[in-house]
Design a protein around this motif. Structure first.
Motif, PDB file in Angstrom:
ATOM      1  N   ALA A 282      21.204 -31.558  -0.216  1.00 59.92           N
ATOM      2  CA  ALA A 282      20.168 -32.557  -0.510  1.00 59.92           C
ATOM      3  C   ALA A 282      18.991 -32.421   0.453  1.00 59.92           C
ATOM      4  CB  ALA A 282      20.769 -33.957  -0.425  1.00 59.92           C
ATOM      5  N   THR A 283      19.292 -32.199   1.726  1.00 56.61           N
ATOM      6  CA  THR A 283      18.225 -32.088   2.750  1.00 56.61           C
ATOM      7  C   THR A 283      17.389 -30.835   2.547  1.00 56.61           C
ATOM      8  OG1 THR A 283      19.637 -33.246   4.348  1.00 56.61           O
ATOM      9  CG2 THR A 283      17.749 -32.050   5.221  1.00 56.61           C
ATOM     10  N   ALA A 284      18.056 -29.702   2.293  1.00 60.07           N
ATOM     11  CA  ALA A 284      17.336 -28.436   2.108  1.00 60.07           C
ATOM     12  C   ALA A 284      16.411 -28.495   0.903  1.00 60.07           C
ATOM     13  CB  ALA A 284      18.329 -27.290   1.958  1.00 60.07           C
ATOM     14  N   ARG A 285      16.862 -29.167  -0.172  1.00 56.07           N
ATOM     15  CA  ARG A 285      16.002 -29.313  -1.356  1.00 56.07           C
ATOM     16  C   ARG A 285      14.825 -30.232  -1.057  1.00 56.07           C
ATOM     17  NH1 ARG A 285      18.221 -27.441  -6.104  1.00 56.07           N
ATOM     18  NH2 ARG A 285      20.408 -26.791  -5.960  1.00 56.07           N
ATOM     19  N   ARG A 286      15.104 -31.310  -0.335  1.00 59.01           N
ATOM     20  CA  ARG A 286      14.045 -32.282  -0.049  1.00 59.01           C
ATOM     21  C   ARG A 286      12.950 -31.671   0.811  1.00 59.01           C
ATOM     22  NH1 ARG A 286      13.769 -35.462   4.182  1.00 59.01           N
ATOM     23  NH2 ARG A 286      15.994 -35.324   4.635  1.00 59.01           N
ATOM     24  N   ILE A 287      13.324 -30.893   1.812  1.00 52.50           N
ATOM     25  CA  ILE A 287      12.305 -30.305   2.693  1.00 52.50           C
ATOM     26  C   ILE A 287      11.835 -28.937   2.198  1.00 52.50           C
ATOM     27  CG2 ILE A 287      13.277 -31.557   4.655  1.00 52.50           C
ATOM     28  CD1 ILE A 287      14.320 -28.898   5.733  1.00 52.50           C
ATOM     29  N   GLN A 288      12.418 -28.478   1.081  1.00 51.53           N
ATOM     30  CA  GLN A 288      12.006 -27.232   0.414  1.00 51.53           C
ATOM     31  C   GLN A 288      12.135 -26.014   1.315  1.00 51.53           C
ATOM     32  OE1 GLN A 288       8.267 -27.620  -1.793  1.00 51.53           O
ATOM     33  NE2 GLN A 288       8.466 -29.841  -1.687  1.00 51.53           N
ATOM     34  N   SER A 289      13.244 -25.944   2.037  1.00 49.09           N
ATOM     35  CA  SER A 289      13.509 -24.794   2.909  1.00 49.09           C
ATOM     36  C   SER A 289      14.334 -23.761   2.133  1.00 49.09           C
ATOM     37  CB  SER A 289      14.263 -25.234   4.163  1.00 49.09           C
ATOM     38  OG  SER A 289      14.644 -24.115   4.919  1.00 49.09           O
ATOM     39  N   MET A 290      13.678 -22.668   1.731  1.00 47.72           N
ATOM     40  CA  MET A 290      14.357 -21.667   0.904  1.00 47.72           C
ATOM     41  C   MET A 290      15.497 -20.979   1.645  1.00 47.72           C
ATOM     42  SD  MET A 290      11.380 -19.835  -1.354  1.00 47.72           S
ATOM     43  CE  MET A 290      10.379 -19.348   0.048  1.00 47.72           C
ATOM     44  N   SER A 291      15.288 -20.704   2.932  1.00 46.85           N
ATOM     45  CA  SER A 291      16.332 -20.014   3.689  1.00 46.85           C
ATOM     46  C   SER A 291      17.588 -20.878   3.813  1.00 46.85           C
ATOM     47  CB  SER A 291      15.809 -19.628   5.078  1.00 46.85           C
ATOM     48  OG  SER A 291      15.401 -20.778   5.797  1.00 46.85           O
ATOM     49  N   HIS A 292      17.410 -22.177   4.039  1.00 44.81           N
ATOM     50  CA  HIS A 292      18.566 -23.069   4.148  1.00 44.81           C
ATOM     51  C   HIS A 292      19.242 -23.274   2.793  1.00 44.81           C
ATOM     52  CE1 HIS A 292      16.697 -24.656   8.055  1.00 44.81           C
ATOM     53  NE2 HIS A 292      17.812 -24.030   8.372  1.00 44.81           N
ATOM     54  N   ARG A 293      18.457 -23.346   1.732  1.00 45.12           N
ATOM     55  CA  ARG A 293      19.047 -23.467   0.396  1.00 45.12           C
ATOM     56  C   ARG A 293      19.889 -22.235   0.069  1.00 45.12           C
ATOM     57  NH1 ARG A 293      14.740 -24.567  -4.005  1.00 45.12           N
ATOM     58  NH2 ARG A 293      16.633 -24.507  -5.283  1.00 45.12           N
ATOM     59  N   SER A 294      19.382 -21.060   0.485  1.00 45.76           N
ATOM     60  CA  SER A 294      20.144 -19.825   0.285  1.00 45.76           C
ATOM     61  C   SER A 294      21.471 -19.879   1.031  1.00 45.76           C
ATOM     62  CB  SER A 294      19.313 -18.626   0.768  1.00 45.76           C
ATOM     63  OG  SER A 294      20.066 -17.434   0.719  1.00 45.76           O
ATOM     64  N   ASP A 295      21.432 -20.388   2.283  1.00 47.76           N
ATOM     65  CA  ASP A 295      22.657 -20.518   3.082  1.00 47.76           C
ATOM     66  C   ASP A 295      23.654 -21.468   2.431  1.00 47.76           C
ATOM     67  OD1 ASP A 295      21.685 -18.794   5.004  1.00 47.76           O
ATOM     68  OD2 ASP A 295      20.902 -20.398   6.295  1.00 47.76           O
ATOM     69  N   VAL A 296      23.165 -22.588   1.913  1.00 47.55           N
ATOM     70  CA  VAL A 296      24.038 -23.584   1.275  1.00 47.55           C
ATOM     71  C   VAL A 296      24.751 -22.978   0.068  1.00 47.55           C
ATOM     72  CG1 VAL A 296      24.056 -25.723  -0.081  1.00 47.55           C
ATOM     73  CG2 VAL A 296      22.804 -25.624   2.083  1.00 47.55           C
ATOM     74  N   HIS A 297      24.011 -22.263  -0.781  1.00 46.51           N
ATOM     75  CA  HIS A 297      24.630 -21.632  -1.960  1.00 46.51           C
ATOM     76  C   HIS A 297      25.652 -20.569  -1.543  1.00 46.51           C
ATOM     77  CE1 HIS A 297      22.564 -23.517  -5.286  1.00 46.51           C
ATOM     78  NE2 HIS A 297      21.394 -23.366  -4.676  1.00 46.51           N
ATOM     79  N   MET A 298      25.361 -19.836  -0.482  1.00 46.16           N
ATOM     80  CA  MET A 298      26.304 -18.824  -0.018  1.00 46.16           C
ATOM     81  C   MET A 298      27.606 -19.468   0.471  1.00 46.16           C
ATOM     82  SD  MET A 298      27.140 -15.724   0.273  1.00 46.16           S
ATOM     83  CE  MET A 298      25.606 -14.907  -0.169  1.00 46.16           C
ATOM     84  N   LEU A 299      27.511 -20.607   1.107  1.00 44.04           N
ATOM     85  CA  LEU A 299      28.709 -21.309   1.591  1.00 44.04           C
ATOM     86  C   LEU A 299      29.515 -21.884   0.421  1.00 44.04           C
ATOM     87  CD1 LEU A 299      27.259 -23.093   4.759  1.00 44.04           C
ATOM     88  CD2 LEU A 299      28.710 -21.063   4.667  1.00 44.04           C
ATOM     89  N   TYR A 300      28.818 -22.394  -0.591  1.00 39.15           N
ATOM     90  CA  TYR A 300      29.529 -22.856  -1.799  1.00 39.15           C
ATOM     91  C   TYR A 300      30.239 -21.678  -2.474  1.00 39.15           C
ATOM     92  CZ  TYR A 300      28.026 -27.744  -2.234  1.00 39.15           C
ATOM     93  OH  TYR A 300      27.863 -29.094  -2.059  1.00 39.15           O
ATOM     94  N   TYR A 301      29.570 -20.533  -2.474  1.00 36.26           N
ATOM     95  CA  TYR A 301      30.190 -19.321  -3.038  1.00 36.26           C
ATOM     96  C   TYR A 301      31.501 -19.007  -2.317  1.00 36.26           C
ATOM     97  CZ  TYR A 301      31.154 -14.309  -2.835  1.00 36.26           C
ATOM     98  OH  TYR A 301      31.790 -13.087  -2.804  1.00 36.26           O
ATOM     99  N   GLN A 302      31.482 -19.080  -0.991  1.00 35.09           N
ATOM    100  CA  GLN A 302      32.694 -18.773  -0.212  1.00 35.09           C
ATOM    101  C   GLN A 302      33.829 -19.754  -0.510  1.00 35.09           C
ATOM    102  OE1 GLN A 302      31.519 -18.617   3.924  1.00 35.09           O
ATOM    103  NE2 GLN A 302      30.026 -16.969   3.580  1.00 35.09           N
ATOM    104  N   ILE A 303      33.479 -21.038  -0.654  1.00 36.39           N
ATOM    105  CA  ILE A 303      34.505 -22.056  -0.965  1.00 36.39           C
ATOM    106  C   ILE A 303      35.118 -21.800  -2.340  1.00 36.39           C
ATOM    107  CG2 ILE A 303      34.859 -24.506  -1.507  1.00 36.39           C
ATOM    108  CD1 ILE A 303      32.816 -25.168   0.664  1.00 36.39           C
TER     109      ILE A 303
END
Length: 396
Positions: A282-303
């Motif tokens: 939610a935070t990464a989308r709100r502040i529009q940080s592409m690098s952090h959004r990429s990290d979040v998706h990668m962590l969901y992928y691992q889970i």
């Protein structure tokens, strides 16, 4: 005849009076315009300073797009005023926000332009000019470090650190010490990295920077993580999160929380990881940080991969890759490298120009001195000849 003369004189007098009145009006208008210009400049400067403050506040609250708009308007007013120092400040502020958004080519472009302006500035001894130059260098160093060009980044950070020492800036030294530590960390020099981060922590405390302290705890955590001291790492990440609890700086909070989440996944605590990721996403989308959004998706992928949900894992992997590619596409990397080459060439040209100017000045001074000596010699010879003529009985 007398009547005509009287009429002529009266006409001349009336014309003179009119001209005098007109001159007075024009003078008053000119003075009024001068006052208005001063007032306009004062108001414009106040507006510019307010825009800068608004931009910094927006960045502190992780509203980077909004911050860029404020600083862009600040840049326009600085150019209108012809204030090169404020132009450079605005450019560096814009660049920093682009870095936070992960738009590295734009960040490098603005930092590079700011650096070139400071190098051309005639007031190199001015403390603000020096500080602006160091901010530009630090920004470029961060761009190169993000790109993985650690040799170039390390070189830039060390130049910036030397400059901050010269200015006796504890906060500036803390930032560059931490950056050098990060470069060493990336290159596997963990002991050296820890030393630099501890120096940085001491400087941050001297400067009274809570954010700087928190960032040091993040670096301590990463170093523990890299050496498989996972419990110590989780504790240091939590320490950083706690220090930043009241801070509006969501971008740096994400740095700590995402890193902690990676460890939770690695240790098999998916419940704690999911709890963190909901907030991070939610935070990464709100502040529009592409690098952090990429990290979040990668962590969901691992889970999801560990849980056997391959469809969901694949979707998150694709999202992560696309976001990462938007940050690190080859064209942007090439553009940034070309900027570096241009910067080095321009620095050399500035140095050559300065050397040429110094040579021409010395040459002119030498020629002037030679002419003066020649004149003095001629005067001396003439004086001696005249003196000899004046002495009685002296043969010529």
């Amino acid at each position: 005849m007398k009547e005509k003369l009287k009429t002529y004189v009266n006409c001349c007098m009336r014309t003179a009076v009119r001209m005098f009145i007109l001159a007075g009006v024009l003078t008053l208008c000119a003075c009024d315009n001068g006052v208005w210009d001063d007032r306009a400049k004062t108001v414009t400067r106040q507006q510019m300073e307010q825009l800068r403050d608004d931009g910094l506040a927006a960045r502190q609250n992780s509203r980077f797009d909004e911050a860029i708009k404020f600083h862009s308007e600040e840049l326009k007013l600085a150019k209108l005023l012809g204030d090169s120092i404020e132009v450079v400040k605005a450019m560096n502020n814009i660049a920093t926000n682009y870095r936070r958004l992960g738009i590295l080519d734009k960040a490098a472009q603005y930092h590079y332009q700011a650096l070139m302006m400071t190098l051309r500035d005639q007031h190199q001894d001015n403390e603000t000019v020096k500080k602006n130059k160091l901010v530009s260098l630090n920004g470029l160093g961060n761009v190169y470090m993000t790109m993985g060009d650690y040799v170039q980044a390390d070189s830039i950070f060390r130049v910036a650190l030397a400059g901050e020492k010269e200015l006796n800036s504890a906060r500036g030294q803390a930032i560059n010490l931490s950056n050098i530590g990060t470069v060493m960390e990336k290159q596997g020099q963990y002991d050296s990295a820890m030393i630099y981060h501890r120096y940085s922590l001491a400087m941050n405390r001297q400067a009274g920077s809570k954010l700087g302290e928190a960032l040091c705890f993040i670096h301590f955590a990463r170093l523990h993580e890299l050496q498989n001291n996972f419990q110590e790492a989780i504790g240091e990440y939590q320490h950083a999160i706690d220090v930043m609890a009241d801070s509006p700086d969501d971008w740096h909070k994400l740095e700590a929380t995402i890193s902690q989440t990676k460890l939770f996944i690695q240790m098999g605590d998916n419940a704690a990881a999911r709890k963190n990721l909901e907030v991070c996403d939610a935070t990464a989308r709100r502040i529009q940080s592409m690098s952090h959004r990429s990290d979040v998706h990668m962590l969901y992928y691992q889970i999801y991969e560990k849980e056997g949900n391959l469809r969901a894992a694949l979707n998150h992997y694709i999202e992560s890759s696309q976001l990462k590619d938007s940050v690190f596409d080859s064209k942007k990397v090439n553009d940034i490298q070309n900027m570096r080459i241009s910067m080095e060439q321009e620095e050399q040209q500035i140095l050559l120009d300065q050397t040429h100017e110094k040579y021409m000045f010395e040459l002119i001074m030498l020629r002037t001195l030679s002419v003066l000596l020649m004149v003095l010699l001629i005067v001396a010879v003439v004086y001696i000849v005249r003196l000899r003529k004046q002495i009685p009985g002296k043969k010529s």
